[in-house]
Write a protein that holds these residues in place. Structure first.
Motif, short mmCIF file in Angstrom:
data_model
loop_
_atom_site.label_atom_id
_atom_site.label_comp_id
_atom_site.label_asym_id
_atom_site.label_seq_id
_atom_site.Cartn_x
_atom_site.Cartn_y
_atom_site.Cartn_z
N ARG A 168 0.84 -1.21 0.00
CA ARG A 168 0.00 0.00 0.00
C ARG A 168 0.87 1.25 0.00
O ARG A 168 0.62 2.21 0.73
CB ARG A 168 -0.95 0.00 1.20
CG ARG A 168 -2.01 -1.08 1.12
CD ARG A 168 -2.73 -1.28 2.41
NE ARG A 168 -3.52 -0.14 2.80
CZ ARG A 168 -3.98 0.05 4.02
NH1 ARG A 168 -3.69 -0.80 4.97
NH2 ARG A 168 -4.71 1.10 4.31
N GLN A 170 2.64 4.66 -1.43
CA GLN A 170 2.23 5.82 -2.22
C GLN A 170 3.36 6.82 -2.18
O GLN A 170 3.96 7.02 -1.14
CB GLN A 170 1.01 6.50 -1.58
CG GLN A 170 -0.30 6.01 -2.04
CD GLN A 170 -1.43 6.86 -1.46
OE1 GLN A 170 -1.21 7.75 -0.66
NE2 GLN A 170 -2.63 6.57 -1.87
N GLY A 171 3.63 7.46 -3.30
CA GLY A 171 4.66 8.50 -3.31
C GLY A 171 5.39 8.51 -4.63
O GLY A 171 5.06 7.76 -5.56
N GLN A 172 6.37 9.37 -4.73
CA GLN A 172 7.07 9.57 -5.99
C GLN A 172 7.86 8.34 -6.42
O GLN A 172 7.89 8.00 -7.59
CB GLN A 172 8.00 10.78 -5.89
CG GLN A 172 7.27 12.10 -5.98
CD GLN A 172 6.56 12.27 -7.32
OE1 GLN A 172 7.19 12.28 -8.36
NE2 GLN A 172 5.24 12.42 -7.30
N VAL A 173 8.53 7.67 -5.46
CA VAL A 173 9.29 6.48 -5.83
C VAL A 173 8.34 5.42 -6.37
O VAL A 173 8.57 4.82 -7.43
CB VAL A 173 10.09 5.95 -4.62
CG1 VAL A 173 10.72 4.60 -4.93
CG2 VAL A 173 11.18 6.95 -4.23
N GLU A 175 5.31 5.79 -7.69
CA GLU A 175 4.71 6.18 -8.97
C GLU A 175 5.72 6.04 -10.11
O GLU A 175 5.38 5.65 -11.21
CB GLU A 175 4.20 7.63 -8.89
CG GLU A 175 2.97 7.81 -8.02
CD GLU A 175 1.77 7.00 -8.50
OE1 GLU A 175 1.54 6.96 -9.71
OE2 GLU A 175 1.09 6.40 -7.66
N ARG A 176 6.97 6.38 -9.82
CA ARG A 176 7.98 6.31 -10.89
C ARG A 176 8.37 4.86 -11.18
O ARG A 176 8.69 4.53 -12.33
CB ARG A 176 9.20 7.15 -10.50
CG ARG A 176 8.91 8.63 -10.67
CD ARG A 176 9.93 9.51 -10.01
NE ARG A 176 9.39 10.85 -9.84
CZ ARG A 176 9.91 11.94 -10.38
NH1 ARG A 176 10.99 11.87 -11.11
NH2 ARG A 176 9.34 13.12 -10.17
N GLY A 411 10.33 4.91 2.32
CA GLY A 411 9.42 5.36 3.36
C GLY A 411 8.00 5.55 2.87
O GLY A 411 7.22 6.27 3.48
N GLU A 412 7.67 4.92 1.74
CA GLU A 412 6.34 5.15 1.16
C GLU A 412 5.34 4.04 1.45
O GLU A 412 4.19 4.13 1.05
CB GLU A 412 6.48 5.35 -0.36
CG GLU A 412 7.25 6.62 -0.69
CD GLU A 412 7.44 6.86 -2.18
OE1 GLU A 412 6.93 6.04 -2.97
OE2 GLU A 412 8.09 7.84 -2.52
N CYS A 413 5.82 2.97 2.14
CA CYS A 413 4.87 1.89 2.48
C CYS A 413 3.89 2.40 3.53
O CYS A 413 4.23 3.26 4.34
CB CYS A 413 5.61 0.67 3.02
SG CYS A 413 6.67 -0.08 1.79
N HIS A 414 2.69 1.84 3.50
CA HIS A 414 1.67 2.31 4.44
C HIS A 414 2.09 2.08 5.89
O HIS A 414 1.96 2.93 6.74
CB HIS A 414 0.35 1.59 4.17
CG HIS A 414 -0.74 2.02 5.12
ND1 HIS A 414 -1.32 3.25 5.04
CD2 HIS A 414 -1.33 1.38 6.16
CE1 HIS A 414 -2.24 3.36 6.00
NE2 HIS A 414 -2.26 2.24 6.68
#
Lengths: 424, 394
Positions: A168, A170-173, A175-176, A411-414
């Protein structure tokens, strides 16, 4: 004694049959569907256990189950069983490819030239360096070197999507990673289509195949995908947005495309990817833009990865091919990391490198493309494609972990804490 | 740890500053997304229009203008900040929109921003901090003396329902029509120190009140007081905090014009305040404004009667005409008359919902409306557009 015990069920069954006429003969072997369902359960349990204990993606567990019980090791999944469940695996891969195609956001590339630069560099560097490695380092012919480059240059869309969904993130990494995966898939499919002609040209004097086969695959995929997408959009426009009926239309149209692609011997992964792209581009009224796949596609994903695990040619493993596969993966990793690090961009270098790490997986599309190519010239193809198949086999197990690590480090994991103390 | 209140920093009377909390949404499905840290990290901006800052969760961002004397200058700053954000958001594939609350996000998906202050808030308020992913406009009015600031804080309290109704832009929560015009303030009211300012006579009285709260362990500093209108000693202003973030910066400028002309009118005419009576009606009136907007029936505790908020608003706008003309912001107030007459952002959102039949498209339309607004930033600050690497906003 052991013999008596093992014969006991048969003896009892036969005695029962004397009085119960409706009973069938004693089953000599377990039904393949039942066996496969058991394997799915085992795959799911291994995946859940792995995630609960280590936090690693469940996908690794599914592949492990397939590898362990497949023809190469324990042999519980026979070649015939694999053939029987191939339509299910095609459907699973098709739905995931549809989703990746829908995520191909060309508008973002136009709005961010640095991103266009980094994705182009990834494609060109990966393709070129892998070709050079296969040609000069391994000694494959130009056609099979090109085939190796075409089918291993892209990241694994199924692994990336499932890892992102599971964590889950979300973030730039995140999305890229998805964008790089989608773009490199598109490039890989174009290269694969061209390579079909090159392989024919190298192994056959019949030039018609060299010209017509790529056209058949390319144009056929486009036509089937466009028709299915048009059908889905036409019906979806009549229905409430985001409704269950729209979900049904999306899935049914995708499965229709899978079926027609199979009938016409057009690659399913290519057709469904193109269908996803057409849906994203042609959906001016946003009819299906917000319609998401149902949760049930997880079940299909388990089937896909168990099948992939079972289909990997571990029995042909030699140390030399193993080392060559590691070399290919190293070259590929350098190409992707260099593309991300050197092309600049609006993200800091550390995060760009995490994107590079996240796009390392190599999985289902590679295996399916390799078998598509090998099918053309069975005598030569399978041995010529051992290299990418082994690279895929290694990455089946390590790729999801690398993608997961990249998402985690960003650091983008929920929830960054692994779940402990039991399954799920 | 308690923090001393400090001196009231005097500023030019009726000078202005505006803060807007904005939504960061995914351009794929227009749900809220975690993007604030990445967006700020990649921002090349010299701060010429004001600041761009993190807010409590990763799906929010706050823009704040430079201190200005006119509403036109505030509008130009807001346009400059919006255009700066638009350029950087497009590069990162992020959408930005106004509105007091996101129409369908799930609050458990929100991530608290990194930083000690945000961590302390999360530890103190738990899930309320994540549910605080709501978006408001804060308007600062400069005061030349501390006593004026306290008086104006009390005086503006009476007009809180008007600000709520004119700015209301949060009718949807959790994918449902709440029937409220502004559902955002329900998230704010969960905090223990929210609500109206108690009756205070002057600055000395305010200092005593703060010391009392600190001594009782209720508040460590003035930052803990989430009053609807509160003095802001470090800026030398009074801060109106009840407005939803409007869907356009034009509407944000119009509300600023109302705040400035109303403050001038109040300070000029000094009407009797009757704060002891007003305090009994404040919560009721606030609820009425949130729930019904301009159709609310507002209690007048002085006249012991009930009045339509729409009528009161029209009368007020008439009364403020002269002050607005003097301040050069009369043209901004015209937009508010249209809201009072025909419904504002909440009505616009409901109309879009009727039109599209889904909330994803409603948020998409919101994003288009904010980013493609009519107000352009002032030409003298064009240097920002050259994208020179400069100071990063914090």
């Amino acid at each position: 004694m052991l013999e008596f015990l093992s014969d006991l069920p048969r003896t009892l069954w036969e005695r029962l049959r004397d009085s119960l006429y409706f009973l069938p003969p004693f089953p000599e072997q377990i039904d393949s569907l039942a066996l496969f369902s058991l394997l799915l359960l085992l795959g799911m349990l291994i995946g859940e256990w792995l995630q609960a204990r280590t936090g690693w993606p469940k996908v690794i567990g599914y592949v492990l189950a397939g590898t362990l019980f497949g023809p190469s090791l324990l042999g519980w999944i026979s070649i015939e069983t694999l053939a029987k469940v191939r339509p299910l695996a095609d459907a699973a891969l098709g739905l995931l490819m549809l989703e990746v195609g829908r995520r191909l956001d060309l508008g973002w590339l136009l709005r961010n030239p640095e991103l266009l630069r980094s994705t182009s560099s990834d494609i060109v560097l990966s393709c070129l360096l892998i070709f050079l490695f296969a040609f000069y380092g391994v000694g494959l012919s130009p056609a099979w070197s090109a085939a190796t480059a075409a089918i291993t240059m892209a990241s694994a869309p199924a692994v990336v999507l499932l890892t992102v969904e599971q964590s889950r993130s979300q973030g730039q990494v995140t999305e890229r990673i998805i964008l790089h995966t989608a773009i490199s898939c598109a490039a890989s499919f174009v290269a694969f289509t061209l390579v079909l002609g090159i392989v024919h040209a190298e192994h056959s004097r019949n030039w018609i195949n060299a010209v017509i086969h790529p056209l058949w695959v390319g144009v056929g995929s486009l036509l089937v995908a466009s028709l299915a997408a048009h059908l889905a959009l036409t019906i979806a426009r009549l229905l409430p947005k985001g409704s269950l009926a729209q979900v049904f239309v999306l899935v049914a149209s995708a499965l229709l495309a899978v079926g027609i692609a199979r009938m016409l011997a057009v690659p399913v992964f290519l057709t469904l990817f193109v269908m996803g792209v057409v849906l994203a581009v042609r959906d001016e009224r946003q009819s299906l833009r917000y319609t998401v796949l149902p949760e049930g596609h997880w079940l299909l994903a388990i089937i896909l990865f168990v099948v992939i695990g079972a289909a990997l040619p571990w029995s042909s493993f030699t140390w030399m091919t193993g080392l060559q596969a590691l070399g290919l993966l190293a070259v590929r990793a350098v190409a992707k990391m260099a593309a991300l690090a050197l092309t600049g961009g609006s993200l800091p270098v550390k995060k760009r490198l995490l994107v590079g790490l996240g796009i390392q997986p190599l999985s289902a599309t590679t295996v399916f493309m390799a078998y598509e190519l090998a099918r053309l010239y069975p005598g030569i193809g399978l041995s010529a494609l051992t290299l990418p198949l082994f690279a895929a086999a290694i990455m089946e197990l390590s790729g999801p972990a690398l993608c997961w690590l990249a998402l985690r480090r960003s650091g983008e994991c929920h929830d960054d804490r692994p779940v402990r103390g039991g399954i799920a | 740890m308690t923090q001393a209140l400090g001196e009231f920093r005097h500023s030019d009377a009726l000078s202005l500053g505006v803060e807007l909390e904005l939504q960061l949404v995914s351009r794929r499905d227009f749900d809220l997304t975690r993007a604030a840290t990445d967006l700020l990290g990649s921002l090349k901006y010299d701060g010429c229009f004001g600041e761009i800052k993190l807010e409590i969760t990763e799906s929010m961002i706050e823009i704040s203008t430079q201190p200005q004397t006119t509403v036109d200058a505030i509008a130009a700053d807001l346009a400059g900040l919006r255009d700066t954000l638009r350029i950087h958001a497009e590069r990162n594939n992020i959408g930005i929109c106004g509105g007091g609350a996101h129409a369908f996000h799930r609050w458990p998906d929100r991530r608290i921003c990194p930083g000690e202050r945000f961590d302390v808030l999360y530890q103190r308020y738990g899930y309320l901090a994540k549910q605080f992913t709501v978006f408001g406009q804060h308007i600062h009015i400069g005061c030349s003396s501390a006593d004026d600031a306290i008086w104006l804080t009390q005086a503006l309290g009476v007009y809180v329902p008007i600000f709520i109704a004119l700015s209301a832009s949060s009718p949807f929560v959790d994918g449902e029509d709440t029937l409220f015009q502004s559902a955002r303030l329900n998230a704010v009211s969960a905090f223990p120190l929210s609500g109206q300012c108690p009756p205070l006579a002057d600055w000395a009285d305010f200092v005593r009140h703060c010391e009392f709260l600190q001594a009782c362990g209720i508040a460590a500093s003035i930052k803990d007081l989430y009053w609807d209108v509160r003095p802001k000693p470090e800026f030398g202003t009074v801060e109106i905090r009840v407005c939803d973030t409007p869907l356009s910066i034009e509407q944000a400028a119009a509300l600023t014009a109302l705040a400035q002309s109303l403050s001038r009118w109040l300070l000029r005419t000094r009407p009797p305040l009757s704060t002891e009576r007003q305090v009994h009606a404040a919560r009721f009136n606030k609820f009425q404004a949130c729930r019904y907007g301009m159709a609310a029936q507002i209690s007048d505790p002085v006249a012991c009667s009930v009045r339509s908020l729409g009528d009161s608003t029209c009368e007020l706008l008439d009364a403020l005409e002269e002050d607005a003309r003097e301040l050069g912001c009369a043209h901004w107030l015209a937009a508010l008359r249209a809201v009072a007459a025909g419904g504002g952002d909440a009505a616009w959102l409901r109309a879009r919902w009727q039109e599209y039949g889904n909330l994803n498209d409603v948020v998409r339309a919101c994003s288009d409306r904010l980013l493609n607004g009519a107000v352009k930033h002032s030409g003298k600050k064009e240097k920002f557009a050259q994208q020179q690497p400069g100071r990063q906003a914090h």
